[in-house]
Design a protein around this motif. Structure first.
Motif, PDB file in Angstrom:
ATOM      1  N   ASP A   1      -6.242  -0.923  -3.225  1.00  0.00           N
ATOM      2  CA  ASP A   1      -5.943  -1.165  -1.822  1.00  0.00           C
ATOM      3  C   ASP A   1      -6.963  -2.099  -1.207  1.00  0.00           C
ATOM      4  OD1 ASP A   1      -4.605   2.125  -0.945  1.00  0.00           O
ATOM      5  OD2 ASP A   1      -3.682   0.386  -1.894  1.00  0.00           O
ATOM      6  N   LEU A   2      -8.218  -1.929  -1.660  1.00  0.00           N
ATOM      7  CA  LEU A   2      -9.266  -2.790  -1.093  1.00  0.00           C
ATOM      8  C   LEU A   2      -9.088  -4.179  -1.631  1.00  0.00           C
ATOM      9  CD1 LEU A   2     -12.330  -0.423  -1.306  1.00  0.00           C
ATOM     10  CD2 LEU A   2     -10.972  -0.983   0.678  1.00  0.00           C
TER      11      LEU A   2
ATOM     12  N   THR B  76      -7.362   3.532  -4.525  1.00  0.00           N
ATOM     13  CA  THR B  76      -8.153   3.103  -3.380  1.00  0.00           C
ATOM     14  C   THR B  76      -8.773   1.746  -3.651  1.00  0.00           C
ATOM     15  OG1 THR B  76      -8.639   5.400  -2.821  1.00  0.00           O
ATOM     16  CG2 THR B  76     -10.070   3.708  -1.875  1.00  0.00           C
ATOM     17  N   GLN B  77      -9.284   1.521  -4.862  1.00  0.00           N
ATOM     18  CA  GLN B  77      -9.872   0.226  -5.184  1.00  0.00           C
ATOM     19  C   GLN B  77      -8.811  -0.857  -5.177  1.00  0.00           C
ATOM     20  OE1 GLN B  77     -11.810   0.947  -8.921  1.00  0.00           O
ATOM     21  NE2 GLN B  77     -13.587   1.919  -7.958  1.00  0.00           N
TER      22      GLN B  77
ATOM     23  N   GLU C 227       0.714   4.134  -2.768  1.00  0.00           N
ATOM     24  CA  GLU C 227       0.492   5.531  -2.385  1.00  0.00           C
ATOM     25  C   GLU C 227       1.586   6.425  -2.972  1.00  0.00           C
ATOM     26  OE1 GLU C 227       0.031   8.314   1.589  1.00  0.00           O
ATOM     27  OE2 GLU C 227       0.818   6.293   1.786  1.00  0.00           O
TER      28      GLU C 227
ATOM     29  N   SER D 294      -6.931   8.516  -7.903  1.00  0.00           N
ATOM     30  CA  SER D 294      -7.078   8.260  -6.478  1.00  0.00           C
ATOM     31  C   SER D 294      -8.060   7.119  -6.241  1.00  0.00           C
ATOM     32  CB  SER D 294      -7.572   9.520  -5.760  1.00  0.00           C
ATOM     33  OG  SER D 294      -6.591  10.514  -5.824  1.00  0.00           O
ATOM     34  N   GLN D 295      -9.170   7.116  -7.005  1.00  0.00           N
ATOM     35  CA  GLN D 295     -10.153   6.037  -6.840  1.00  0.00           C
ATOM     36  C   GLN D 295      -9.559   4.709  -7.274  1.00  0.00           C
ATOM     37  OE1 GLN D 295     -13.551   7.417  -9.018  1.00  0.00           O
ATOM     38  NE2 GLN D 295     -14.291   8.719  -7.360  1.00  0.00           N
TER      39      GLN D 295
ATOM     40  N   ALA E 223       0.832  -1.207   0.000  1.00  0.00           N
ATOM     41  CA  ALA E 223       0.000   0.000   0.000  1.00  0.00           C
ATOM     42  C   ALA E 223       0.865   1.255   0.000  1.00  0.00           C
ATOM     43  CB  ALA E 223      -0.926  -0.004   1.224  1.00  0.00           C
TER      44      ALA E 223
END
Length: 150
Positions: free
Chosen positions: A149-150, A146-147, A60, A142-143, A56
Motif C-alpha cells: 500500500d505504501l 501494508t508495504q 485489502e 498483513s505487513q 488498496a
C-alpha cells in the motif's frame, strides 16, 4: 475653445476607460486560464486517488480472504491434532488398563496421572507453537499488504 478642450478630455477619458477595460479583460482571461489548469490538475489527482483507493480495496480484500483461509486451515489443523490427541489418549488408556491390571491399581493410577499431565503439556505446547506460527504468518501477510500500500 472650451468645447474642444472638453471634447479632448472626454476622448482621453474614453480611451483610458477602453485601455482599462482591455487590461481587465486580459486579467480575466488569465484568471480563467489559471482556474481551468487548476481544475484539470484537481481532476487528474482525483482520478489517481480513486484508482489508488480501488487498488488498496482489492489488496485489502485479498488479505482478508487469505486470512480467512489461514484461519480455516488453522482450525482444521487444531481439529486434526485434537483427534490425534484423543486417539492417542484412547490407545494409551487401553495400554494403561492392561498395565493397571498387571501392576496393581495404585501404581498404575500414579503413572497414568503423570503420563496424562505430560501428554497434556505436550499437546498444549503443540497448540501454542501452532498458534504462534499462524500468528507470524498472518502478521507477515498483513505487513506485506501494508508495504504494498505504501
Amino acid at each position: 475653445e472650451e468645447m474642444v478642450v472638453l471634447e479632448e478630455e472626454e476622448v482621453e477619458e474614453e480611451e483610458e476607460k477602453a485601455r482599462e477595460i482591455k487590461r481587465l479583460r486580459g486579467e480575466l482571461e488569465l484568471t480563467r486560464s489559471i482556474v481551468e489548469e487548476l481544475q484539470e490538475g484537481a481532476e487528474q489527482r482525483r482520478v489517481v486517488m480513486e484508482g489508488a483507493l480501488a487498488e488498496a480495496t482489492v489488496r485489502e480484500k485479498n488479505v482478508r480472504e487469505q486470512s480467512a483461509e489461514m484461519a480455516t486451515e488453522l482450525q482444521r489443523e487444531r481439529d486434526r491434532l485434537q483427534r490425534e490427541k484423543d486417539e492417542l489418549q484412547r490407545e494409551r488408556a487401553a495400554r494403561e488398563t492392561v498395565e493397571i491390571e498387571a501392576l496393581g491399581m495404585v501404581d498404575a493410577k500414579v503413572r497414568r496421572s503423570a503420563w496424562l499431565e505430560m501428554e497434556l503439556q505436550k499437546a498444549t505446547e503443540n497448540v501454542a507453537a501452532l498458534d504462534a506460527t499462524t500468528r507470524e504468518k498472518i502478521m507477515g501477510l498483513s505487513q506485506d499488504a501494508t508495504q504494498e500500500d505504501l
